[in-house]
Write a protein that holds these residues in place. Structure first.
Motif, PDB file in Angstrom:
ATOM      1  N   UNK A   1       0.997  -1.556   0.358  1.00  0.00           N
ATOM      2  CA  UNK A   1      -0.188  -0.476   0.086  1.00  0.00           C
ATOM      3  C   UNK A   1       0.714   1.182  -0.356  1.00  0.00           C
ATOM      4  N   UNK A   2       2.122   1.535   1.059  1.00  0.00           N
ATOM      5  CA  UNK A   2       2.790   2.761   0.849  1.00  0.00           C
ATOM      6  C   UNK A   2       3.225   2.652  -0.440  1.00  0.00           C
ATOM      7  N   UNK A   3       3.854   1.471  -0.987  1.00  0.00           N
ATOM      8  CA  UNK A   3       4.396   1.299  -2.915  1.00  0.00           C
ATOM      9  C   UNK A   3       3.544   1.599  -3.601  1.00  0.00           C
ATOM     10  N   UNK A   4       1.978   1.978  -3.423  1.00  0.00           N
ATOM     11  CA  UNK A   4       0.858   1.626  -4.928  1.00  0.00           C
ATOM     12  C   UNK A   4       0.709   3.573  -4.708  1.00  0.00           C
ATOM     13  N   UNK A   5       0.863   3.952  -6.010  1.00  0.00           N
ATOM     14  CA  UNK A   5       1.264   4.896  -6.396  1.00  0.00           C
ATOM     15  C   UNK A   5      -0.100   5.111  -6.882  1.00  0.00           C
ATOM     16  N   UNK A   6      -1.155   4.238  -6.827  1.00  0.00           N
ATOM     17  CA  UNK A   6      -2.859   4.294  -8.370  1.00  0.00           C
ATOM     18  C   UNK A   6      -3.637   4.388  -6.354  1.00  0.00           C
ATOM     19  N   UNK A   7      -3.229   3.760  -5.563  1.00  0.00           N
ATOM     20  CA  UNK A   7      -3.995   4.139  -4.888  1.00  0.00           C
ATOM     21  C   UNK A   7      -3.936   5.812  -3.925  1.00  0.00           C
ATOM     22  N   UNK A   8      -2.618   5.758  -4.087  1.00  0.00           N
ATOM     23  CA  UNK A   8      -1.796   7.323  -3.554  1.00  0.00           C
ATOM     24  C   UNK A   8      -3.015   8.195  -3.728  1.00  0.00           C
ATOM     25  N   UNK A   9      -2.802   7.841  -5.264  1.00  0.00           N
ATOM     26  CA  UNK A   9      -3.108   9.041  -6.687  1.00  0.00           C
ATOM     27  C   UNK A   9      -5.043   9.371  -6.338  1.00  0.00           C
ATOM     28  N   UNK A  10      -5.910   7.944  -5.830  1.00  0.00           N
ATOM     29  CA  UNK A  10      -6.737   8.035  -5.804  1.00  0.00           C
ATOM     30  C   UNK A  10      -7.442   8.692  -5.022  1.00  0.00           C
ATOM     31  N   UNK A  11      -6.356   8.358  -3.661  1.00  0.00           N
ATOM     32  CA  UNK A  11      -6.581   9.011  -1.784  1.00  0.00           C
ATOM     33  C   UNK A  11      -6.510  10.790  -1.910  1.00  0.00           C
ATOM     34  N   UNK A  12      -5.505  11.009  -3.115  1.00  0.00           N
ATOM     35  CA  UNK A  12      -5.121  12.548  -3.119  1.00  0.00           C
ATOM     36  C   UNK A  12      -4.090  12.821  -2.038  1.00  0.00           C
ATOM     37  N   UNK A  13      -3.232  11.706  -1.748  1.00  0.00           N
ATOM     38  CA  UNK A  13      -2.263  12.293  -0.671  1.00  0.00           C
ATOM     39  C   UNK A  13      -1.062  10.962  -0.706  1.00  0.00           C
ATOM     40  N   UNK A  14      -0.141  11.501  -0.170  1.00  0.00           N
ATOM     41  CA  UNK A  14       0.693  10.533   0.156  1.00  0.00           C
ATOM     42  C   UNK A  14       0.440   9.767   1.538  1.00  0.00           C
ATOM     43  N   UNK A  15       1.099   8.327   1.196  1.00  0.00           N
ATOM     44  CA  UNK A  15       0.919   7.430   1.528  1.00  0.00           C
ATOM     45  C   UNK A  15       2.201   7.899   3.018  1.00  0.00           C
ATOM     46  N   UNK A  16       1.516   7.339   4.367  1.00  0.00           N
ATOM     47  CA  UNK A  16       2.270   7.155   5.417  1.00  0.00           C
ATOM     48  C   UNK A  16       1.788   6.891   6.974  1.00  0.00           C
ATOM     49  N   UNK A  17       2.964   5.495   7.252  1.00  0.00           N
ATOM     50  CA  UNK A  17       2.807   4.479   7.631  1.00  0.00           C
ATOM     51  C   UNK A  17       2.691   4.889   9.832  1.00  0.00           C
ATOM     52  N   UNK A  18       1.077   4.309   9.630  1.00  0.00           N
ATOM     53  CA  UNK A  18       0.653   5.086  10.912  1.00  0.00           C
ATOM     54  C   UNK A  18       0.988   3.637  11.813  1.00  0.00           C
ATOM     55  N   UNK A  19       2.427   3.079  12.701  1.00  0.00           N
ATOM     56  CA  UNK A  19       2.775   2.534  13.416  1.00  0.00           C
ATOM     57  C   UNK A  19       1.908   2.795  15.238  1.00  0.00           C
ATOM     58  N   UNK A  20       2.031   3.611  15.287  1.00  0.00           N
ATOM     59  CA  UNK A  20       1.749   3.260  16.785  1.00  0.00           C
ATOM     60  C   UNK A  20      -0.304   2.789  16.845  1.00  0.00           C
ATOM     61  N   UNK A  21      -0.913   2.974  16.039  1.00  0.00           N
ATOM     62  CA  UNK A  21      -2.298   2.854  15.360  1.00  0.00           C
ATOM     63  C   UNK A  21      -2.654   1.242  14.872  1.00  0.00           C
ATOM     64  N   UNK A  22      -0.948   0.605  14.615  1.00  0.00           N
ATOM     65  CA  UNK A  22      -1.361  -0.692  14.643  1.00  0.00           C
ATOM     66  C   UNK A  22      -2.076  -1.350  14.981  1.00  0.00           C
ATOM     67  N   UNK A  23      -2.332  -2.175  15.250  1.00  0.00           N
ATOM     68  CA  UNK A  23      -2.548  -3.900  16.091  1.00  0.00           C
ATOM     69  C   UNK A  23      -1.880  -5.008  16.233  1.00  0.00           C
ATOM     70  N   UNK A  24      -1.531  -5.632  17.178  1.00  0.00           N
ATOM     71  CA  UNK A  24      -1.425  -6.928  17.377  1.00  0.00           C
ATOM     72  C   UNK A  24      -2.230  -8.009  17.763  1.00  0.00           C
ATOM     73  N   UNK A  25      -2.227  -9.104  17.201  1.00  0.00           N
ATOM     74  CA  UNK A  25      -2.853 -10.022  18.542  1.00  0.00           C
ATOM     75  C   UNK A  25      -2.602 -11.791  18.201  1.00  0.00           C
ATOM     76  N   UNK A  26      -2.013 -12.272  18.946  1.00  0.00           N
ATOM     77  CA  UNK A  26      -1.562 -13.608  19.210  1.00  0.00           C
ATOM     78  C   UNK A  26      -2.146 -14.439  20.574  1.00  0.00           C
ATOM     79  N   UNK A  27      -3.141 -15.642  20.392  1.00  0.00           N
ATOM     80  CA  UNK A  27      -2.973 -16.262  21.273  1.00  0.00           C
ATOM     81  C   UNK A  27      -2.723 -17.693  21.071  1.00  0.00           C
ATOM     82  N   UNK A  28      -2.124 -17.879  22.353  1.00  0.00           N
ATOM     83  CA  UNK A  28      -1.571 -18.720  22.897  1.00  0.00           C
ATOM     84  C   UNK A  28      -1.968 -19.880  23.754  1.00  0.00           C
TER      85      UNK A  28
END
Length: 168
Positions: free
Chosen positions: A97-124
Protein backbone atom coordinates in the motif's frame (compact mmCIF):
# COMPACT_ATOMS: atom_id res chain seq x y z
CA UNK A 1 -37.55 -30.41 34.68
CA UNK A 2 -33.78 -30.94 34.59
CA UNK A 3 -31.42 -28.26 35.91
CA UNK A 4 -28.10 -27.21 34.47
CA UNK A 5 -25.30 -28.41 36.71
CA UNK A 6 -22.00 -26.56 36.71
CA UNK A 7 -19.21 -28.89 35.61
CA UNK A 8 -16.23 -26.55 35.46
CA UNK A 9 -15.19 -23.11 36.55
CA UNK A 10 -13.31 -21.29 33.81
CA UNK A 11 -11.78 -17.97 34.73
CA UNK A 12 -10.37 -14.99 32.87
CA UNK A 13 -7.81 -12.46 34.07
CA UNK A 14 -6.46 -9.40 32.22
CA UNK A 15 -3.34 -7.28 32.65
CA UNK A 16 -3.47 -3.85 31.03
CA UNK A 17 -0.01 -2.72 29.97
CA UNK A 18 1.19 0.72 31.06
CA UNK A 19 2.92 1.20 27.69
CA UNK A 20 1.87 -0.53 24.45
CA UNK A 21 4.35 -3.01 22.97
CA UNK A 22 6.45 -0.83 20.71
CA UNK A 23 6.83 -2.89 17.53
CA UNK A 24 5.69 -6.04 15.79
CA UNK A 25 9.25 -7.38 16.13
CA UNK A 26 9.19 -6.92 19.93
CA UNK A 27 5.73 -8.49 19.99
CA UNK A 28 6.83 -11.50 17.96
CA UNK A 29 9.96 -11.94 20.09
CA UNK A 30 7.76 -12.02 23.19
CA UNK A 31 5.38 -14.59 21.71
CA UNK A 32 8.23 -16.77 20.44
CA UNK A 33 9.96 -16.64 23.83
CA UNK A 34 6.82 -18.02 25.51
CA UNK A 35 6.66 -20.83 22.94
CA UNK A 36 10.38 -21.62 23.19
CA UNK A 37 10.91 -21.15 26.93
CA UNK A 38 7.54 -22.52 28.16
CA UNK A 39 7.59 -20.37 31.33
CA UNK A 40 4.24 -21.75 32.54
CA UNK A 41 5.44 -25.38 32.75
CA UNK A 42 3.03 -26.67 30.12
CA UNK A 43 3.35 -30.20 28.74
CA UNK A 44 3.03 -31.72 25.30
CA UNK A 45 0.39 -34.31 24.57
CA UNK A 46 -0.99 -36.52 21.83
CA UNK A 47 -3.99 -35.03 20.05
CA UNK A 48 -7.16 -36.88 19.07
CA UNK A 49 -5.64 -37.47 15.63
CA UNK A 50 -2.61 -39.20 17.16
CA UNK A 51 -0.28 -36.27 16.36
CA UNK A 52 2.08 -34.86 18.97
CA UNK A 53 1.08 -31.39 20.17
CA UNK A 54 3.68 -29.04 21.65
CA UNK A 55 3.15 -27.68 25.18
CA UNK A 56 2.54 -24.12 23.88
CA UNK A 57 1.23 -23.39 20.38
CA UNK A 58 -0.02 -20.38 18.44
CA UNK A 59 -3.77 -20.86 18.40
CA UNK A 60 -4.82 -17.69 16.56
CA UNK A 61 -3.11 -14.53 15.39
CA UNK A 62 -3.70 -11.47 13.25
CA UNK A 63 -1.97 -8.16 12.69
CA UNK A 64 -3.52 -4.92 11.44
CA UNK A 65 -1.35 -2.42 9.56
CA UNK A 66 -2.50 1.19 9.17
CA UNK A 67 -1.51 3.55 6.39
CA UNK A 68 -2.68 7.18 6.46
CA UNK A 69 -2.84 9.42 3.43
CA UNK A 70 -1.77 13.01 4.06
CA UNK A 71 -2.55 15.94 1.75
CA UNK A 72 -0.25 18.86 0.93
CA UNK A 73 -1.53 20.76 3.99
CA UNK A 74 -0.52 17.95 6.34
CA UNK A 75 -4.08 16.79 7.00
CA UNK A 76 -5.09 13.14 7.00
CA UNK A 77 -7.52 12.61 4.16
CA UNK A 78 -7.75 8.84 4.16
CA UNK A 79 -6.72 5.63 5.90
CA UNK A 80 -6.21 2.05 4.80
CA UNK A 81 -6.35 -0.78 7.36
CA UNK A 82 -5.04 -4.20 6.43
CA UNK A 83 -5.69 -7.16 8.69
CA UNK A 84 -3.26 -9.97 7.91
CA UNK A 85 -2.94 -13.54 9.26
CA UNK A 86 0.83 -13.42 9.83
CA UNK A 87 3.58 -10.89 10.48
CA UNK A 88 5.07 -11.61 7.05
CA UNK A 89 1.74 -10.79 5.38
CA UNK A 90 1.33 -7.74 7.67
CA UNK A 91 4.66 -6.28 6.53
CA UNK A 92 4.17 -7.19 2.86
CA UNK A 93 0.66 -5.74 2.73
CA UNK A 94 1.69 -2.48 4.40
CA UNK A 95 4.65 -2.12 2.04
CA UNK A 96 2.43 -2.76 -1.00
CA UNK A 97 0.00 0.00 0.00
CA UNK A 98 2.84 2.39 0.83
CA UNK A 99 4.32 1.86 -2.66
CA UNK A 100 1.03 1.85 -4.61
CA UNK A 101 0.90 5.06 -6.67
CA UNK A 102 -2.64 4.28 -7.87
CA UNK A 103 -4.02 4.20 -4.32
CA UNK A 104 -2.09 7.37 -3.39
CA UNK A 105 -3.49 9.17 -6.44
CA UNK A 106 -7.03 7.99 -5.69
CA UNK A 107 -6.69 9.14 -2.07
CA UNK A 108 -5.15 12.44 -3.17
CA UNK A 109 -2.23 12.34 -0.78
CA UNK A 110 1.02 10.78 0.35
CA UNK A 111 1.07 7.40 2.12
CA UNK A 112 2.44 7.48 5.69
CA UNK A 113 2.60 4.41 7.92
CA UNK A 114 0.68 4.85 11.19
CA UNK A 115 2.68 2.44 13.35
CA UNK A 116 1.23 3.63 16.70
CA UNK A 117 -2.28 2.86 15.37
CA UNK A 118 -1.44 -0.70 14.34
CA UNK A 119 -2.71 -3.68 16.30
CA UNK A 120 -1.23 -7.10 17.02
CA UNK A 121 -3.06 -10.16 18.36
CA UNK A 122 -1.70 -13.59 19.19
CA UNK A 123 -3.42 -16.26 21.26
CA UNK A 124 -1.32 -19.09 22.66
CA UNK A 125 -2.86 -22.40 23.71
CA UNK A 126 -1.12 -24.02 26.65
CA UNK A 127 -1.61 -27.54 27.98
CA UNK A 128 -1.31 -27.67 31.76
CA UNK A 129 0.09 -30.84 33.43
CA UNK A 130 -3.40 -31.28 34.99
CA UNK A 131 -4.72 -31.94 31.48
CA UNK A 132 -6.55 -28.61 31.18
CA UNK A 133 -5.95 -26.25 28.29
CA UNK A 134 -5.75 -22.51 28.90
CA UNK A 135 -5.09 -19.54 26.65
CA UNK A 136 -2.77 -16.56 26.95
CA UNK A 137 -3.75 -13.81 24.52
CA UNK A 138 -1.41 -10.93 23.79
CA UNK A 139 -2.24 -7.61 22.17
CA UNK A 140 -0.17 -4.45 22.10
CA UNK A 141 -2.00 -3.21 25.21
CA UNK A 142 -3.08 -6.28 27.21
CA UNK A 143 -2.30 -9.82 28.23
CA UNK A 144 -5.38 -11.98 28.84
CA UNK A 145 -5.38 -15.35 30.55
CA UNK A 146 -8.55 -17.30 29.85
CA UNK A 147 -10.20 -20.68 30.31
CA UNK A 148 -8.15 -21.57 33.35
CA UNK A 149 -9.58 -23.26 36.40
CA UNK A 150 -6.75 -23.49 38.91
CA UNK A 151 -5.39 -20.25 40.38
CA UNK A 152 -1.87 -21.74 40.31
CA UNK A 153 -2.01 -21.21 36.52
CA UNK A 154 -2.82 -17.51 36.99
CA UNK A 155 -0.07 -17.24 39.58
CA UNK A 156 2.46 -18.81 37.19
CA UNK A 157 1.50 -16.48 34.35
CA UNK A 158 1.51 -13.44 36.64
CA UNK A 159 4.88 -14.35 38.16
CA UNK A 160 6.35 -14.70 34.68
CA UNK A 161 4.76 -11.45 33.42
CA UNK A 162 6.23 -9.60 36.40
CA UNK A 163 9.72 -10.51 35.10
CA UNK A 164 9.08 -9.20 31.58
CA UNK A 165 9.73 -5.46 31.37
CA UNK A 166 7.38 -4.85 28.44
CA UNK A 167 4.46 -6.38 30.38
CA UNK A 168 4.39 -3.90 33.26
Amino acid sequence: MADFVQTTVNKTAVRDLAVPIVSVTSFNNLIQSVIDDNPFGCVGYTGADGEAVAPVVRNREHYTAKVNFINGEGKRIGTVSLQSPTITAFEANAAAVMEDATIAAAMGGEAVRNSPGETYYAQLKCHDPSGDDFYVTFTRKTVRLSSYQDDTIRNAVETWADTVGTLE
